[in-house]
Design a protein around this motif. Structure first.
Motif, PDB file in Angstrom:
ATOM      1  N   VAL A 118       9.991 -10.543   6.896  1.00  0.00           N
ATOM      2  CA  VAL A 118       8.974 -11.003   7.836  1.00  0.00           C
ATOM      3  C   VAL A 118       7.781 -10.049   7.851  1.00  0.00           C
ATOM      4  CG1 VAL A 118       8.485 -11.452  10.265  1.00  0.00           C
ATOM      5  CG2 VAL A 118      10.632 -12.241   9.272  1.00  0.00           C
ATOM      6  N   ALA A 119       8.056  -8.739   7.833  1.00  0.00           N
ATOM      7  CA  ALA A 119       6.973  -7.753   7.858  1.00  0.00           C
ATOM      8  C   ALA A 119       6.106  -7.846   6.602  1.00  0.00           C
ATOM      9  CB  ALA A 119       7.556  -6.348   7.993  1.00  0.00           C
ATOM     10  N   VAL A 120       6.746  -7.945   5.445  1.00  0.00           N
ATOM     11  CA  VAL A 120       5.989  -8.041   4.185  1.00  0.00           C
ATOM     12  C   VAL A 120       5.207  -9.345   4.137  1.00  0.00           C
ATOM     13  CG1 VAL A 120       6.171  -8.125   1.671  1.00  0.00           C
ATOM     14  CG2 VAL A 120       7.631  -6.563   2.965  1.00  0.00           C
ATOM     15  N   ASN A 121       5.804 -10.414   4.630  1.00  0.00           N
ATOM     16  CA  ASN A 121       5.123 -11.709   4.628  1.00  0.00           C
ATOM     17  C   ASN A 121       3.899 -11.695   5.541  1.00  0.00           C
ATOM     18  OD1 ASN A 121       5.614 -14.110   3.149  1.00  0.00           O
ATOM     19  ND2 ASN A 121       5.943 -15.209   5.064  1.00  0.00           N
ATOM     20  N   LYS A 122       4.020 -11.050   6.703  1.00  0.00           N
ATOM     21  CA  LYS A 122       2.867 -10.930   7.605  1.00  0.00           C
ATOM     22  C   LYS A 122       1.765 -10.096   6.966  1.00  0.00           C
ATOM     23  CE  LYS A 122       5.167 -11.552  12.093  1.00  0.00           C
ATOM     24  NZ  LYS A 122       5.495 -10.920  13.389  1.00  0.00           N
ATOM     25  N   TYR A 123       2.160  -9.020   6.286  1.00  0.00           N
ATOM     26  CA  TYR A 123       1.172  -8.197   5.603  1.00  0.00           C
ATOM     27  C   TYR A 123       0.466  -8.986   4.500  1.00  0.00           C
ATOM     28  CZ  TYR A 123      -0.867  -4.603   2.641  1.00  0.00           C
ATOM     29  OH  TYR A 123      -1.745  -3.858   1.879  1.00  0.00           O
ATOM     30  N   LEU A 124       1.231  -9.811   3.775  1.00  0.00           N
ATOM     31  CA  LEU A 124       0.645 -10.628   2.716  1.00  0.00           C
ATOM     32  C   LEU A 124      -0.388 -11.591   3.268  1.00  0.00           C
ATOM     33  CD1 LEU A 124       0.564 -11.735  -0.198  1.00  0.00           C
ATOM     34  CD2 LEU A 124       2.502 -13.198   0.407  1.00  0.00           C
ATOM     35  N   LEU A 125      -0.077 -12.231   4.403  1.00  0.00           N
ATOM     36  CA  LEU A 125      -1.011 -13.190   4.994  1.00  0.00           C
ATOM     37  C   LEU A 125      -2.262 -12.497   5.530  1.00  0.00           C
ATOM     38  CD1 LEU A 125       1.472 -15.578   6.835  1.00  0.00           C
ATOM     39  CD2 LEU A 125       0.297 -15.951   4.661  1.00  0.00           C
ATOM     40  N   SER A 126      -2.100 -11.322   6.155  1.00  0.00           N
ATOM     41  CA  SER A 126      -3.267 -10.581   6.642  1.00  0.00           C
ATOM     42  C   SER A 126      -4.111 -10.076   5.476  1.00  0.00           C
ATOM     43  CB  SER A 126      -2.822  -9.409   7.520  1.00  0.00           C
ATOM     44  OG  SER A 126      -2.013  -8.501   6.779  1.00  0.00           O
ATOM     45  N   GLN A 127      -3.454  -9.617   4.405  1.00  0.00           N
ATOM     46  CA  GLN A 127      -4.170  -9.185   3.205  1.00  0.00           C
ATOM     47  C   GLN A 127      -4.954 -10.350   2.601  1.00  0.00           C
ATOM     48  OE1 GLN A 127      -1.905  -7.203  -0.125  1.00  0.00           O
ATOM     49  NE2 GLN A 127      -2.566  -8.996  -1.260  1.00  0.00           N
ATOM     50  N   THR A 128      -4.335 -11.520   2.600  1.00  0.00           N
ATOM     51  CA  THR A 128      -4.985 -12.706   2.049  1.00  0.00           C
ATOM     52  C   THR A 128      -6.216 -13.096   2.860  1.00  0.00           C
ATOM     53  OG1 THR A 128      -2.864 -13.509   1.206  1.00  0.00           O
ATOM     54  CG2 THR A 128      -4.628 -15.109   1.441  1.00  0.00           C
ATOM     55  N   GLY A 129      -6.085 -13.092   4.182  1.00  0.00           N
ATOM     56  CA  GLY A 129      -7.226 -13.427   5.028  1.00  0.00           C
ATOM     57  C   GLY A 129      -8.382 -12.469   4.855  1.00  0.00           C
ATOM     58  N   PHE A 130      -8.073 -11.185   4.767  1.00  0.00           N
ATOM     59  CA  PHE A 130      -9.117 -10.180   4.552  1.00  0.00           C
ATOM     60  C   PHE A 130      -9.764 -10.362   3.191  1.00  0.00           C
ATOM     61  CE2 PHE A 130     -10.602  -5.950   3.254  1.00  0.00           C
ATOM     62  CZ  PHE A 130     -11.386  -5.616   4.352  1.00  0.00           C
ATOM     63  N   GLY A 131      -8.954 -10.671   2.160  1.00  0.00           N
ATOM     64  CA  GLY A 131      -9.489 -10.869   0.820  1.00  0.00           C
ATOM     65  C   GLY A 131     -10.398 -12.079   0.731  1.00  0.00           C
ATOM     66  N   ILE A 132     -10.042 -13.158   1.426  1.00  0.00           N
ATOM     67  CA  ILE A 132     -10.903 -14.343   1.430  1.00  0.00           C
ATOM     68  C   ILE A 132     -12.256 -14.022   2.055  1.00  0.00           C
ATOM     69  CG2 ILE A 132     -11.180 -16.650   2.425  1.00  0.00           C
ATOM     70  CD1 ILE A 132      -8.177 -17.042   2.084  1.00  0.00           C
ATOM     71  N   SER A 133     -12.255 -13.264   3.149  1.00  0.00           N
ATOM     72  CA  SER A 133     -13.512 -12.898   3.818  1.00  0.00           C
ATOM     73  C   SER A 133     -14.389 -12.037   2.904  1.00  0.00           C
ATOM     74  CB  SER A 133     -13.210 -12.151   5.112  1.00  0.00           C
ATOM     75  OG  SER A 133     -12.416 -12.930   5.985  1.00  0.00           O
ATOM     76  N   ALA A 134     -13.791 -11.036   2.254  1.00  0.00           N
ATOM     77  CA  ALA A 134     -14.556 -10.147   1.382  1.00  0.00           C
ATOM     78  C   ALA A 134     -15.113 -10.892   0.170  1.00  0.00           C
ATOM     79  CB  ALA A 134     -13.681  -8.978   0.929  1.00  0.00           C
ATOM     80  N   ASN A 135     -14.299 -11.756  -0.442  1.00  0.00           N
ATOM     81  CA  ASN A 135     -14.769 -12.515  -1.597  1.00  0.00           C
ATOM     82  C   ASN A 135     -15.832 -13.534  -1.217  1.00  0.00           C
ATOM     83  OD1 ASN A 135     -13.247 -11.911  -4.246  1.00  0.00           O
ATOM     84  ND2 ASN A 135     -11.603 -11.937  -2.728  1.00  0.00           N
ATOM     85  N   THR A 136     -15.712 -14.119  -0.024  1.00  0.00           N
ATOM     86  CA  THR A 136     -16.725 -15.069   0.434  1.00  0.00           C
ATOM     87  C   THR A 136     -18.076 -14.374   0.624  1.00  0.00           C
ATOM     88  OG1 THR A 136     -15.040 -16.397   1.552  1.00  0.00           O
ATOM     89  CG2 THR A 136     -17.330 -16.723   2.235  1.00  0.00           C
ATOM     90  N   PHE A 137     -18.050 -13.175   1.214  1.00  0.00           N
ATOM     91  CA  PHE A 137     -19.291 -12.415   1.372  1.00  0.00           C
ATOM     92  C   PHE A 137     -19.898 -12.082   0.013  1.00  0.00           C
ATOM     93  CE2 PHE A 137     -21.451  -8.298   1.509  1.00  0.00           C
ATOM     94  CZ  PHE A 137     -22.407  -8.531   2.494  1.00  0.00           C
TER      95      PHE A 137
END
Length: 322
Positions: A16-35
């Motif tokens: 669960v912890a790794v999965n939450k980290y993966l989703l937060s990492q993904t959200g941050f990556g989408i924001s950075a790539n969109t910018f």
């Protein structure tokens, strides 16, 4: 013998912890790539003759956005259920797009390193002849070619990805809560593994070769600078040197993450089994490059800092009434 993935109670908190980290990492990556994507689209619209590196960086940001979006849907049950398609189609589509974008990521990174090597090559180098011949038409051809290659290499995913709830077989390799891989013959599995690995190893070798070439050019440039400047002075690096160092950092990081993923995925395919925690860790490794790369490109591009500084100055002038 049953090889269905089972999340044991002892490993559930870690999963669960790794999965939450993966989703937060993904959200941050989408924001950075969109910018990064929006910034380069703005620059491409402003410049009459866009640079090949800007076009390639724009393409890389778009690929990473699509890649990370598939991760959100695959590893978030809530988002997966929001798609109003039957699960079998969702699994096939999401895993196919994910695999295509992973292939495009390595191809575009390789292309970016080649373009930078051509850009900084001296006029006496054999690569200098490509500077005049390197047109946008050729670049568009390469984009079309790598898309064609990645789309064709990933078609096997459509045949072997299934929704777990729709299949009664017990020898599935479960990848997510809803999606699994159906059994594949050893011959076909070996063929696809060989083709994909050969493509990736070739691209990695090209990246390493172009990186070594750029390192040699940087060392030669540094030696010339030491002759022209006293040791007490430290002249600022040129934009070409900063861009080259950025590409070298990206290539190095990508190669390290690629081989870590290669070791995990190879052992899993050979054994035809996945541990839930290992699967989540592998997903983090696979997609961390898509999250880190825009941060490296943004931090090394002075045009972005100048734009942000200009916007900040204009807002301060408006607030102060000037």
């Amino acid at each position: 013998m049953c090889f269905i993935l089972d999340i044991k109670m002892s490993t559930l908190p870690v999963y669960v912890a790794v999965n939450k980290y993966l989703l937060s990492q993904t959200g941050f990556g989408i924001s950075a790539n969109t910018f990064l994507l929006l910034f380069h689209i703005l620059k491409l619209l402003q410049d009459r003759r866009p640079k090949p590196t800007d076009l390639t960086t724009c393409h890389l940001a778009f690929v990473h956005i699509a890649l990370l979006i598939t991760v959100l849907f695959l590893f978030s049950p809530e988002l997966f259920e929001l798609l109003s398609f039957w699960n079998d189609f969702k699994c096939k589509a999401l895993f196919y797009v994910n695999r295509v974008m992973r292939g495009l990521s390595i191809c575009t990174t390789c292309l970016l390193s080649i373009i930078q090597a051509i850009t900084i090559s001296p006029s006496t180098s054999w690569l200098a002849q490509f500077k005049n011949k390197y047109t946008l038409f050729i670049l568009y051809f390469f984009f079309f070619f790598i898309w064609l290659i990645c789309l064709s290499f990933s078609t096997s995913i459509l045949f072997h990805t299934v929704a777990t709830s729709n299949v009664t077989q017990t020898n599935l390799m479960l990848l997510t809560k809803y999606c699994s891989f159906s059994p594949v013959s050893h011959g076909f599995r070996g063929l696809m593994f060989t083709l994909t690995t050969s493509r990736d190893v070739f691209l990695v070798e090209v990246m390493l070769f172009s990186s070594a070439y750029m390192v040699i050019l940087l060392l030669k440039h540094q030696r010339r600078s030491q002759h022209l400047h006293s040791t007490s002075l430290s002249p600022r690096s040129s934009p070409e040197k900063r861009a080259t160092q950025t590409i070298l950092l990206l290539v190095t990081f990508f190669v390290v993450m690629y081989w870590v993923d290669f070791i995990i995925s190879s052992s899993s395919l050979i054994l035809w089994t996945y541990d839930s925690v290992i699967l989540s860790v592998q997903s983090v490794v696979v997609h961390v490059y898509a999250t880190v790369s825009p941060l490296v490109l943004i931090s090394s591009d002075k045009r972005i800092f100048n734009m942000l500084q200009q916007c900040t100055t204009e807002k301060l002038l408006i607030l102060t009434g000037w």
